[in-house]
Motif scaffolding. Structure first.
Motif, PDB file in Angstrom:
ATOM      1  N   PRO A  29      39.566  26.032  24.895  1.00  0.00           N
ATOM      2  CA  PRO A  29      39.325  25.559  26.266  1.00  0.00           C
ATOM      3  C   PRO A  29      40.410  26.012  27.252  1.00  0.00           C
ATOM      4  CG  PRO A  29      38.870  23.799  24.712  1.00  0.00           C
ATOM      5  CD  PRO A  29      39.473  24.930  23.915  1.00  0.00           C
ATOM      6  N   VAL A  30      41.652  26.087  26.804  1.00  0.00           N
ATOM      7  CA  VAL A  30      42.774  26.415  27.696  1.00  0.00           C
ATOM      8  C   VAL A  30      42.848  27.910  28.015  1.00  0.00           C
ATOM      9  CG1 VAL A  30      44.518  26.787  25.898  1.00  0.00           C
ATOM     10  CG2 VAL A  30      45.210  25.873  28.141  1.00  0.00           C
ATOM     11  N   GLU A  31      42.177  28.739  27.213  1.00  0.00           N
ATOM     12  CA  GLU A  31      42.296  30.181  27.380  1.00  0.00           C
ATOM     13  C   GLU A  31      41.463  30.702  28.553  1.00  0.00           C
ATOM     14  OE1 GLU A  31      43.219  31.846  22.932  1.00  0.00           O
ATOM     15  OE2 GLU A  31      41.131  31.388  23.397  1.00  0.00           O
ATOM     16  N   VAL A  32      42.008  31.725  29.205  1.00  0.00           N
ATOM     17  CA  VAL A  32      41.277  32.479  30.217  1.00  0.00           C
ATOM     18  C   VAL A  32      41.153  33.896  29.668  1.00  0.00           C
ATOM     19  CG1 VAL A  32      41.243  33.321  32.590  1.00  0.00           C
ATOM     20  CG2 VAL A  32      42.266  31.089  32.068  1.00  0.00           C
ATOM     21  N   LEU A  33      39.910  34.319  29.370  1.00  0.00           N
ATOM     22  CA  LEU A  33      39.683  35.598  28.694  1.00  0.00           C
ATOM     23  C   LEU A  33      38.643  36.415  29.441  1.00  0.00           C
ATOM     24  CD1 LEU A  33      39.571  34.383  24.984  1.00  0.00           C
ATOM     25  CD2 LEU A  33      41.492  35.441  26.182  1.00  0.00           C
ATOM     26  N   ASP A  34      38.705  37.739  29.225  1.00  0.00           N
ATOM     27  CA  ASP A  34      37.725  38.632  29.853  1.00  0.00           C
ATOM     28  C   ASP A  34      36.833  39.251  28.783  1.00  0.00           C
ATOM     29  OD1 ASP A  34      40.274  39.945  29.200  1.00  0.00           O
ATOM     30  OD2 ASP A  34      39.278  41.776  29.846  1.00  0.00           O
ATOM     31  N   TYR A  35      35.605  39.498  29.178  1.00  0.00           N
ATOM     32  CA  TYR A  35      34.584  40.036  28.288  1.00  0.00           C
ATOM     33  C   TYR A  35      33.933  41.210  29.002  1.00  0.00           C
ATOM     34  CZ  TYR A  35      35.419  35.496  26.253  1.00  0.00           C
ATOM     35  OH  TYR A  35      36.030  34.394  25.712  1.00  0.00           O
ATOM     36  N   ASP A  36      33.849  42.352  28.320  1.00  0.00           N
ATOM     37  CA  ASP A  36      33.277  43.553  28.916  1.00  0.00           C
ATOM     38  C   ASP A  36      31.860  43.800  28.404  1.00  0.00           C
ATOM     39  OD1 ASP A  36      35.657  43.942  30.177  1.00  0.00           O
ATOM     40  OD2 ASP A  36      36.059  45.916  29.337  1.00  0.00           O
ATOM     41  N   VAL A  37      30.963  44.139  29.327  1.00  0.00           N
ATOM     42  CA  VAL A  37      29.629  44.622  28.984  1.00  0.00           C
ATOM     43  C   VAL A  37      29.616  46.104  29.355  1.00  0.00           C
ATOM     44  CG1 VAL A  37      27.153  44.355  29.344  1.00  0.00           C
ATOM     45  CG2 VAL A  37      28.664  42.352  29.499  1.00  0.00           C
ATOM     46  N   ASP A  38      29.317  46.950  28.378  1.00  0.00           N
ATOM     47  CA  ASP A  38      29.370  48.403  28.572  1.00  0.00           C
ATOM     48  C   ASP A  38      27.953  48.973  28.652  1.00  0.00           C
ATOM     49  OD1 ASP A  38      29.707  51.169  28.371  1.00  0.00           O
ATOM     50  OD2 ASP A  38      31.476  50.976  27.105  1.00  0.00           O
ATOM     51  N   PRO A  57      31.098  52.505  33.823  1.00  0.00           N
ATOM     52  CA  PRO A  57      29.899  51.869  33.249  1.00  0.00           C
ATOM     53  C   PRO A  57      30.115  50.459  32.702  1.00  0.00           C
ATOM     54  CG  PRO A  57      30.880  53.293  31.611  1.00  0.00           C
ATOM     55  CD  PRO A  57      31.722  53.434  32.848  1.00  0.00           C
ATOM     56  N   ARG A  58      31.275  49.833  32.995  1.00  0.00           N
ATOM     57  CA  ARG A  58      31.537  48.512  32.442  1.00  0.00           C
ATOM     58  C   ARG A  58      31.493  47.431  33.518  1.00  0.00           C
ATOM     59  NH1 ARG A  58      35.445  51.474  30.787  1.00  0.00           N
ATOM     60  NH2 ARG A  58      37.078  50.259  31.817  1.00  0.00           N
ATOM     61  N   VAL A  59      31.106  46.231  33.072  1.00  0.00           N
ATOM     62  CA  VAL A  59      31.196  45.034  33.902  1.00  0.00           C
ATOM     63  C   VAL A  59      32.090  44.063  33.160  1.00  0.00           C
ATOM     64  CG1 VAL A  59      29.917  43.054  34.824  1.00  0.00           C
ATOM     65  CG2 VAL A  59      28.951  45.363  35.007  1.00  0.00           C
ATOM     66  N   LYS A  60      33.115  43.558  33.838  1.00  0.00           N
ATOM     67  CA  LYS A  60      34.066  42.626  33.224  1.00  0.00           C
ATOM     68  C   LYS A  60      33.826  41.224  33.763  1.00  0.00           C
ATOM     69  CE  LYS A  60      38.297  44.042  32.593  1.00  0.00           C
ATOM     70  NZ  LYS A  60      38.499  43.983  31.134  1.00  0.00           N
ATOM     71  N   VAL A  61      33.644  40.261  32.844  1.00  0.00           N
ATOM     72  CA  VAL A  61      33.402  38.871  33.203  1.00  0.00           C
ATOM     73  C   VAL A  61      34.584  38.035  32.716  1.00  0.00           C
ATOM     74  CG1 VAL A  61      31.866  36.890  32.913  1.00  0.00           C
ATOM     75  CG2 VAL A  61      30.903  39.202  32.979  1.00  0.00           C
ATOM     76  N   TRP A  62      35.196  37.279  33.613  1.00  0.00           N
ATOM     77  CA  TRP A  62      36.294  36.376  33.243  1.00  0.00           C
ATOM     78  C   TRP A  62      35.746  34.973  33.024  1.00  0.00           C
ATOM     79  CZ3 TRP A  62      41.308  37.756  32.346  1.00  0.00           C
ATOM     80  CH2 TRP A  62      41.684  39.052  32.711  1.00  0.00           C
ATOM     81  N   ALA A  63      36.218  34.330  31.949  1.00  0.00           N
ATOM     82  CA  ALA A  63      35.747  32.978  31.622  1.00  0.00           C
ATOM     83  C   ALA A  63      36.928  32.073  31.327  1.00  0.00           C
ATOM     84  CB  ALA A  63      34.803  33.017  30.423  1.00  0.00           C
ATOM     85  N   SER A  64      36.822  30.831  31.783  1.00  0.00           N
ATOM     86  CA  SER A  64      37.850  29.833  31.506  1.00  0.00           C
ATOM     87  C   SER A  64      37.190  28.478  31.299  1.00  0.00           C
ATOM     88  CB  SER A  64      38.868  29.760  32.657  1.00  0.00           C
ATOM     89  OG  SER A  64      38.226  29.367  33.857  1.00  0.00           O
ATOM     90  N   GLY A  65      37.974  27.552  30.728  1.00  0.00           N
ATOM     91  CA  GLY A  65      37.471  26.199  30.547  1.00  0.00           C
ATOM     92  C   GLY A  65      36.449  26.108  29.432  1.00  0.00           C
ATOM     93  N   GLY A  66      35.489  25.228  29.641  1.00  0.00           N
ATOM     94  CA  GLY A  66      34.489  24.962  28.614  1.00  0.00           C
ATOM     95  C   GLY A  66      34.860  23.725  27.824  1.00  0.00           C
ATOM     96  N   VAL A  67      33.871  23.159  27.174  1.00  0.00           N
ATOM     97  CA  VAL A  67      34.031  21.926  26.412  1.00  0.00           C
ATOM     98  C   VAL A  67      34.115  22.258  24.925  1.00  0.00           C
ATOM     99  CG1 VAL A  67      32.958  19.710  25.835  1.00  0.00           C
ATOM    100  CG2 VAL A  67      32.811  20.603  28.172  1.00  0.00           C
ATOM    101  N   ASP A  68      35.087  21.696  24.247  1.00  0.00           N
ATOM    102  CA  ASP A  68      35.266  21.913  22.814  1.00  0.00           C
ATOM    103  C   ASP A  68      33.978  21.601  22.059  1.00  0.00           C
ATOM    104  OD1 ASP A  68      36.569  22.351  20.352  1.00  0.00           O
ATOM    105  OD2 ASP A  68      37.059  20.227  20.165  1.00  0.00           O
TER     106      ASP A  68
END
Length: 93
Positions: free
Chosen positions: A11-20, A53-64
């Motif tokens: 939950p505490v992490e802020v991570l990025d995810y790439d779609v290619d 050709p990539r799209v980067k999505v940043w995600a944070s939070g969320g419920v355990d």
């Protein structure tokens, strides 16, 4: 649409995810915009960066203990629209 896989974050992490989109784009076409929507609500999606050709999505939070589906919709210069999904499993390790 394509299911791109499942990722795990705390939950505490802020991570990025790439779609290619390399394998999908036609010659000369490129991604100009993209949106991303989480389901259910509760996962925070930050900036969506298009670096074709990539799209980067940043995600944070969320419920355990909750797995979120993120639906990414990309639009190309020539007008093609592609929708893909990936999952983020939130787990407090």
């Amino acid at each position: 649409s394509l299911m791109l896989g499942t990722y795990t974050k705390q939950p505490v992490e802020v991570l990025d995810y790439d779609v290619d989109y390399t394998d999908w784009l036609e010659s000369g076409d490129y991604v100009v915009s993209a949106t991303a929507v989480p389901s259910p609500a509760g996962l925070t999606l930050g900036a969506i960066t298009v670096l074709s050709p990539r799209v980067k999505v940043w995600a944070s939070g969320g419920v355990d203990g909750v797995t979120y589906k993120v639906t990414v919709t990309a639009t190309t210069h020539d007008g093609r629209v592609k929708q893909d999904e990936f999952r983020i499993r939130v787990k407090d390790l």
